[in-house]
Design an enzyme around this catalytic site. Structure first.
Site, short mmCIF file in Angstrom:
data_model
loop_
_atom_site.label_atom_id
_atom_site.label_comp_id
_atom_site.label_asym_id
_atom_site.label_seq_id
_atom_site.Cartn_x
_atom_site.Cartn_y
_atom_site.Cartn_z
N LYS A 52 47.11 67.01 34.00
CA LYS A 52 47.13 68.26 34.76
C LYS A 52 47.47 69.43 33.83
O LYS A 52 46.83 70.49 33.90
CB LYS A 52 48.15 68.16 35.92
CG LYS A 52 47.70 67.19 37.02
CD LYS A 52 48.79 66.88 38.05
CE LYS A 52 48.30 65.79 39.00
NZ LYS A 52 49.30 65.33 39.97
N GLN A 96 55.63 65.51 40.98
CA GLN A 96 54.81 64.29 40.92
C GLN A 96 55.49 63.16 41.70
O GLN A 96 56.69 62.91 41.56
CB GLN A 96 54.60 63.89 39.45
CG GLN A 96 53.65 62.73 39.23
CD GLN A 96 52.20 63.04 39.59
OE1 GLN A 96 51.77 64.19 39.62
NE2 GLN A 96 51.43 62.01 39.87
N ASP A 119 49.93 71.27 46.31
CA ASP A 119 49.57 69.90 46.69
C ASP A 119 49.14 69.83 48.17
O ASP A 119 48.52 68.85 48.58
CB ASP A 119 50.79 68.98 46.54
CG ASP A 119 50.77 68.15 45.26
OD1 ASP A 119 49.68 67.81 44.78
OD2 ASP A 119 51.88 67.82 44.77
N1 GUN Z 1 51.06 61.16 42.92
C1 GUN Z 1 49.80 60.67 43.01
N2 GUN Z 1 48.94 61.64 43.35
C2 GUN Z 1 49.67 62.77 43.49
C3 GUN Z 1 49.33 64.12 43.82
O1 GUN Z 1 48.18 64.48 44.11
N3 GUN Z 1 50.37 65.00 43.83
C4 GUN Z 1 51.64 64.63 43.57
N4 GUN Z 1 52.59 65.56 43.64
N5 GUN Z 1 51.99 63.39 43.27
C5 GUN Z 1 51.00 62.48 43.22
#
Ligand code: GUN
Length: 295
Positions: A52, A96, A119
């Site tokens: 990311k 995350q 998110d």
């Molecule tokens: N863990 C797995 N996919 C995601 C996501 O799209 N966002 C977040 N914050 N954690 C994740």
């Protein structure tokens, strides 16, 4: 059979976002900011967050990675989020998941300012989605990316039967709600199946558009798919494979080879939905920047 190429579409989208960010920078001298918080050492989560941050750099978003040790208290994490909520250079906050056991994920989600929740996990954002107020909210990146794929491939959706397999808060439920919306790439009749659904293949065989997010390698077999259906595979499952460098390879929730002889279009794993998720996170961060700056 048409391959729905998420890698290609995500590159196009990232180039579009990069150009927008450059033009806004020329006008405002500002760029979007995304804070990425990771707690603990989970290698898969570390790889996702690194990816990311790398994508932010490629397109001109200013990312800040905050790595916290696995024994971090909930109190300290909440304090960190509150500071980011108050920081005008931060337009998006992502924590995350999964989080260590001493931290409650819902409490953390609720602590993020909904206007920075790129998110789309906060109940306020989910509520706006359910009510159809898409211009007021953030939509969870994976479902939003699938909608973008259907739109860019001009898949006919109006009045079609979309069956979503999976009911998670971050994919299945928002996906079903999106496909229900009166939008060009949606406007479907929607069925949601899950682990307690009886005779699941009866339902999946009704689908004109089948979206599978159940986390079970090769779960959807050709006999479960209506001839000509569009099949979107959200699964990312590791299968042991000593012949690869990592010792595994990735497969989806759909038996790709088998189903490709029945479906009219399919998204592969890897290279389908996955790359779109990150691209939509970038899109949400830019959207937040636009909203904050009245652009
Ligand atoms: N863990 C797995 N996919 C995601 C996501 O799209 N966002 C977040 N914050 N954690 C994740």
């Amino acid at each position: 059979m048409l391959i729905i190429d998420g890698k290609k579409v995500s590159l196009e989208l990232k180039n579009e976002l990069k150009a927008s960010i450059e033009s806004y920078k020329a006008i405002t001298s500002k760029v979007p900011g995304l804070a990425l918080i990771i707690v603990g050492q989970d290698p898969a989560s570390q790889a996702y967050v690194r990816n990311k941050a790398k994508t932010c750099k490629e397109i001109g978003i200013n990312s800040t990675m905050i790595a916290m040790p696995s024994e971090t208290t909930q109190e300290l994490l909440l304090e960190t989020i509150h500071k980011l909520n108050d920081d005008p250079s931060v337009h998006g906050i992502l924590v995350q998941q999964p989080l260590p056991a001493q931290i409650d994920e819902l409490t953390v989600t609720l602590a993020i300012d909904p206007s920075k929740d790129v998110d789309g996990f906060h109940p306020e954002n989910l509520g706006h989605l359910v009510m159809g107020d898409l211009d007021k909210c953030f939509v969870s990146c994976t479902p939003f990316g699938i909608l973008e794929l259907l739109d860019r491939y001009a898949i006919e959706t109006k009045g079609k039967h979309c069956v979503v397999v999976g009911r998670s808060n971050i994919v299945g439920k928002p996906m079903a709600n999106l496909m229900l919306q009166k939008l060009d790439a949606a406007n479907c009749t929607v069925t949601i199946c899950h682990s307690a659904t009886e005779n699941i293949s009866f339902h999946t065989k009704q689908a004109d558009i089948l979206i599978v997010a159940i986390g079970h390698a090769g779960f959807i077999t050709p006999d479960m798919v209506k001839p000509g259906a569009v099949v979107i595979d959200v699964g990312i499952n590791r299968v042991d494979d000593p012949s690869t460098k990592n010792g595994y390879h990735l497969v989806g929730d759909v038996d790709f080879n088998g189903v490709s002889s029945v479906a009219s279009a399919m998204s592969p794993v890897p290279g389908g939905v996955g790359p779109m998720t990150i691209a939509m996170l970038m899109k949400n961060t830019l959207l937040s920047f636009q909203r904050f700056n009245g652009l």
